[in-house]
Design a protein around this motif. Structure first.
Motif, PDB file in Angstrom:
ATOM      1  N   LEU A 155       0.821  -1.210   0.000  1.00 34.22           N
ATOM      2  CA  LEU A 155       0.000   0.000   0.000  1.00 34.22           C
ATOM      3  C   LEU A 155       0.856   1.262   0.000  1.00 34.22           C
ATOM      4  O   LEU A 155       0.494   2.266  -0.627  1.00 34.22           O
ATOM      5  CB  LEU A 155      -0.962  -0.017   1.186  1.00 34.22           C
ATOM      6  CG  LEU A 155      -1.988  -1.166   1.168  1.00 34.22           C
ATOM      7  CD1 LEU A 155      -2.862  -1.132   2.411  1.00 34.22           C
ATOM      8  CD2 LEU A 155      -2.846  -1.112  -0.096  1.00 34.22           C
ATOM      9  N   GLU A 156       2.009   1.205   0.670  1.00 37.22           N
ATOM     10  CA  GLU A 156       2.923   2.360   0.649  1.00 37.22           C
ATOM     11  C   GLU A 156       3.476   2.605  -0.749  1.00 37.22           C
ATOM     12  O   GLU A 156       3.789   3.738  -1.115  1.00 37.22           O
ATOM     13  CB  GLU A 156       4.072   2.150   1.638  1.00 37.22           C
ATOM     14  CG  GLU A 156       3.707   2.460   3.087  1.00 37.22           C
ATOM     15  CD  GLU A 156       4.905   2.372   4.015  1.00 37.22           C
ATOM     16  OE1 GLU A 156       6.003   2.041   3.522  1.00 37.22           O
ATOM     17  OE2 GLU A 156       4.738   2.632   5.217  1.00 37.22           O
ATOM     18  N   ALA A 157       3.595   1.526  -1.517  1.00 39.38           N
ATOM     19  CA  ALA A 157       4.112   1.645  -2.890  1.00 39.38           C
ATOM     20  C   ALA A 157       3.009   2.030  -3.882  1.00 39.38           C
ATOM     21  O   ALA A 157       3.248   2.101  -5.077  1.00 39.38           O
ATOM     22  CB  ALA A 157       4.762   0.334  -3.323  1.00 39.38           C
ATOM     23  N   ASN A 158       1.799   2.252  -3.361  1.00 40.55           N
ATOM     24  CA  ASN A 158       0.672   2.730  -4.172  1.00 40.55           C
ATOM     25  C   ASN A 158      -0.176   1.612  -4.764  1.00 40.55           C
ATOM     26  O   ASN A 158      -0.825   1.804  -5.798  1.00 40.55           O
ATOM     27  CB  ASN A 158       1.137   3.663  -5.303  1.00 40.55           C
ATOM     28  CG  ASN A 158       0.202   4.841  -5.478  1.00 40.55           C
ATOM     29  OD1 ASN A 158      -0.634   5.109  -4.617  1.00 40.55           O
ATOM     30  ND2 ASN A 158       0.335   5.538  -6.593  1.00 40.55           N
ATOM     31  N   ALA A 159      -0.205   0.450  -4.122  1.00 40.61           N
ATOM     32  CA  ALA A 159      -1.117  -0.618  -4.562  1.00 40.61           C
ATOM     33  C   ALA A 159      -2.554  -0.177  -4.331  1.00 40.61           C
ATOM     34  O   ALA A 159      -2.846   0.596  -3.406  1.00 40.61           O
ATOM     35  CB  ALA A 159      -0.830  -1.904  -3.797  1.00 40.61           C
ATOM     36  N   GLN A 160      -3.462  -0.668  -5.185  1.00 42.82           N
ATOM     37  CA  GLN A 160      -4.887  -0.331  -5.066  1.00 42.82           C
ATOM     38  C   GLN A 160      -5.589  -1.182  -4.021  1.00 42.82           C
ATOM     39  O   GLN A 160      -6.435  -0.708  -3.278  1.00 42.82           O
ATOM     40  CB  GLN A 160      -5.590  -0.568  -6.411  1.00 42.82           C
ATOM     41  CG  GLN A 160      -5.620   0.608  -7.333  1.00 42.82           C
ATOM     42  CD  GLN A 160      -6.472   0.322  -8.564  1.00 42.82           C
ATOM     43  OE1 GLN A 160      -6.798  -0.819  -8.879  1.00 42.82           O
ATOM     44  NE2 GLN A 160      -6.830   1.365  -9.280  1.00 42.82           N
ATOM     45  N   ASP A 161      -5.247  -2.466  -4.015  1.00 44.65           N
ATOM     46  CA  ASP A 161      -5.991  -3.397  -3.180  1.00 44.65           C
ATOM     47  C   ASP A 161      -5.095  -4.562  -2.769  1.00 44.65           C
ATOM     48  O   ASP A 161      -4.169  -4.937  -3.508  1.00 44.65           O
ATOM     49  CB  ASP A 161      -7.209  -3.924  -3.953  1.00 44.65           C
ATOM     50  CG  ASP A 161      -8.285  -4.511  -3.045  1.00 44.65           C
ATOM     51  OD1 ASP A 161      -8.161  -4.383  -1.808  1.00 44.65           O
ATOM     52  OD2 ASP A 161      -9.244  -5.099  -3.572  1.00 44.65           O
ATOM     53  N   PHE A 162      -5.382  -5.131  -1.609  1.00 41.56           N
ATOM     54  CA  PHE A 162      -4.624  -6.273  -1.087  1.00 41.56           C
ATOM     55  C   PHE A 162      -5.646  -7.323  -0.650  1.00 41.56           C
ATOM     56  O   PHE A 162      -6.486  -7.064   0.209  1.00 41.56           O
ATOM     57  CB  PHE A 162      -3.771  -5.824   0.112  1.00 41.56           C
ATOM     58  CG  PHE A 162      -2.886  -6.899   0.686  1.00 41.56           C
ATOM     59  CD1 PHE A 162      -1.560  -7.022   0.291  1.00 41.56           C
ATOM     60  CD2 PHE A 162      -3.373  -7.806   1.627  1.00 41.56           C
ATOM     61  CE1 PHE A 162      -0.746  -8.007   0.822  1.00 41.56           C
ATOM     62  CE2 PHE A 162      -2.572  -8.794   2.166  1.00 41.56           C
ATOM     63  CZ  PHE A 162      -1.242  -8.897   1.759  1.00 41.56           C
ATOM     64  N   VAL A 163      -5.579  -8.514  -1.265  1.00 44.06           N
ATOM     65  CA  VAL A 163      -6.569  -9.567  -1.000  1.00 44.06           C
ATOM     66  C   VAL A 163      -5.862 -10.797  -0.454  1.00 44.06           C
ATOM     67  O   VAL A 163      -4.870 -11.262  -1.037  1.00 44.06           O
ATOM     68  CB  VAL A 163      -7.344  -9.934  -2.285  1.00 44.06           C
ATOM     69  CG1 VAL A 163      -8.367 -11.038  -1.999  1.00 44.06           C
ATOM     70  CG2 VAL A 163      -8.032  -8.704  -2.871  1.00 44.06           C
ATOM     71  N   THR A 164      -6.373 -11.331   0.648  1.00 46.47           N
ATOM     72  CA  THR A 164      -5.823 -12.557   1.223  1.00 46.47           C
ATOM     73  C   THR A 164      -6.688 -13.731   0.793  1.00 46.47           C
ATOM     74  O   THR A 164      -7.869 -13.800   1.133  1.00 46.47           O
ATOM     75  CB  THR A 164      -5.792 -12.469   2.762  1.00 46.47           C
ATOM     76  OG1 THR A 164      -5.018 -11.328   3.147  1.00 46.47           O
ATOM     77  CG2 THR A 164      -5.164 -13.721   3.348  1.00 46.47           C
ATOM     78  N   GLU A 165      -6.096 -14.641   0.008  1.00 45.63           N
ATOM     79  CA  GLU A 165      -6.789 -15.851  -0.403  1.00 45.63           C
ATOM     80  C   GLU A 165      -6.353 -17.007   0.493  1.00 45.63           C
ATOM     81  O   GLU A 165      -5.515 -16.836   1.382  1.00 45.63           O
ATOM     82  CB  GLU A 165      -6.457 -16.174  -1.874  1.00 45.63           C
ATOM     83  CG  GLU A 165      -6.844 -15.082  -2.858  1.00 45.63           C
ATOM     84  CD  GLU A 165      -8.327 -15.050  -3.177  1.00 45.63           C
ATOM     85  OE1 GLU A 165      -9.076 -15.863  -2.573  1.00 45.63           O
ATOM     86  OE2 GLU A 165      -8.734 -14.220  -4.008  1.00 45.63           O
ATOM     87  N   GLU A 166      -6.897 -18.189   0.228  1.00 37.03           N
ATOM     88  CA  GLU A 166      -6.600 -19.356   1.059  1.00 37.03           C
ATOM     89  C   GLU A 166      -5.119 -19.723   1.039  1.00 37.03           C
ATOM     90  O   GLU A 166      -4.539 -20.065   2.069  1.00 37.03           O
ATOM     91  CB  GLU A 166      -7.441 -20.549   0.601  1.00 37.03           C
ATOM     92  CG  GLU A 166      -7.349 -21.757   1.509  1.00 37.03           C
ATOM     93  CD  GLU A 166      -8.243 -22.901   1.051  1.00 37.03           C
ATOM     94  OE1 GLU A 166      -7.915 -24.061   1.363  1.00 37.03           O
ATOM     95  OE2 GLU A 166      -9.249 -22.637   0.375  1.00 37.03           O
ATOM     96  N   ASP A 167      -4.497 -19.646  -0.140  1.00 35.52           N
ATOM     97  CA  ASP A 167      -3.105 -20.091  -0.262  1.00 35.52           C
ATOM     98  C   ASP A 167      -2.163 -19.023  -0.804  1.00 35.52           C
ATOM     99  O   ASP A 167      -1.003 -19.298  -1.091  1.00 35.52           O
ATOM    100  CB  ASP A 167      -3.035 -21.341  -1.148  1.00 35.52           C
ATOM    101  CG  ASP A 167      -3.644 -21.098  -2.522  1.00 35.52           C
ATOM    102  OD1 ASP A 167      -4.181 -19.993  -2.750  1.00 35.52           O
ATOM    103  OD2 ASP A 167      -3.596 -22.015  -3.365  1.00 35.52           O
ATOM    104  N   CYS A 168      -2.663 -17.798  -0.976  1.00 31.78           N
ATOM    105  CA  CYS A 168      -1.811 -16.758  -1.541  1.00 31.78           C
ATOM    106  C   CYS A 168      -2.318 -15.361  -1.185  1.00 31.78           C
ATOM    107  O   CYS A 168      -3.440 -15.207  -0.683  1.00 31.78           O
ATOM    108  CB  CYS A 168      -1.710 -16.904  -3.065  1.00 31.78           C
ATOM    109  SG  CYS A 168      -3.283 -16.609  -3.906  1.00 31.78           S
TER     110      CYS A 168
END
Length: 236
Positions: A155-168
């Motif tokens: 997010l500091e690098a300007n990502a839009q979204d961060f999603v936590t999936e089951e294995d990744c």
């Protein structure tokens, strides 16, 4: 003997598939070098193409040769980018990106693949409004990764979204910010399952088993064609 023959046969198929991947990346690299110059530090498209090629273990000699061909006005000259849109089996929205030196051949092949597998090509714009071009970086979960730290760096690098999936973990970026986010994560020694700018669907279509099998055949046909670089779809 039977088992050895099976292993050899499988290895032969894997080698053939790898050769096709190398052919596609060589074309992508040559066109990127033709359009933006031979220095990846000043050519984001070329840098991304090289990174993708290296992730598939494409030899450096092949990469250098492709750059020289493109930058020197050789092989990259006669390729053009053509995008096809349409519907796969079960009404799946599909976009096919190509780099071709013979658009009549490519158009005929793409139409044939769709017709043969329960799909149909449409006009430009018929499904593209359902997709958004975004950077997508996938990082496999493991005990050495602290989720909060990874999210903070992203997010500091300007990502839009961060999603936590089951294995990744899946990190989405604006297409223009993709390389910046990728570079920040590389600087922290994160390893990627994949990292690329893609067309992400706004919503997904669920298809039944019979259409799923035809969809797999359609995707295999498209993947085997040297002219086709990327295929995006919204099948769930």
């Amino acid at each position: 003997m039977g088992r050895l023959h099976t292993i050899e046969n499988r290895k032969g198929k894997q080698d053939a598939k790898r050769a096709k991947i190398f052919t596609k990346y060589a074309r992508l690299i040559a066109v990127a070098a033709r359009d933006g110059g031979a220095d990846p530090e000043y050519n984001a498209a070329l840098k991304n193409a090289i990174d993708k090629a290296k992730s598939e273990n494409m030899p450096n000699d092949n990469i250098d040769r492709a750059i020289k061909k493109g930058a020197g006005g050789g092989e990259g000259d006669n390729y053009e980018s053509i995008v096809y849109e349409g519907y796969g089996p079960g009404g799946v929205a599909m976009i096919v990106e190509t780099l071709t030196d013979n658009k009549n051949r490519t158009a005929g092949n793409v139409r044939h693949y769709f017709d043969k597998n329960g799909g149909n090509l449409g006009t430009t714009g018929c499904v593209s409004f359902m997709f958004e071009r975004k950077g997508e970086i996938i990082i496999e979960k493991n005990d050495s990764i602290n989720e909060d730290e990874l999210m903070e760096v992203s997010l500091e690098a300007n990502a839009q979204d961060f999603v936590t999936e089951e294995d990744c973990y899946v990190i989405y970026t604006d297409a223009a910010d993709f390389l910046e986010v990728k570079k920040a994560l590389e600087g922290k020694n994160y390893e990627f399952v994949s990292a690329d700018v893609k067309l992400i669907p706004a919503n997904y279509t669920t298809i039944d088993e019979s259409n799923e099998k035809m969809m797999e055949k359609l995707l295999d046909s498209l993947e085997d064609d040297d002219d086709i670089q990327n295929v995006f779809h919204n099948a769930k």
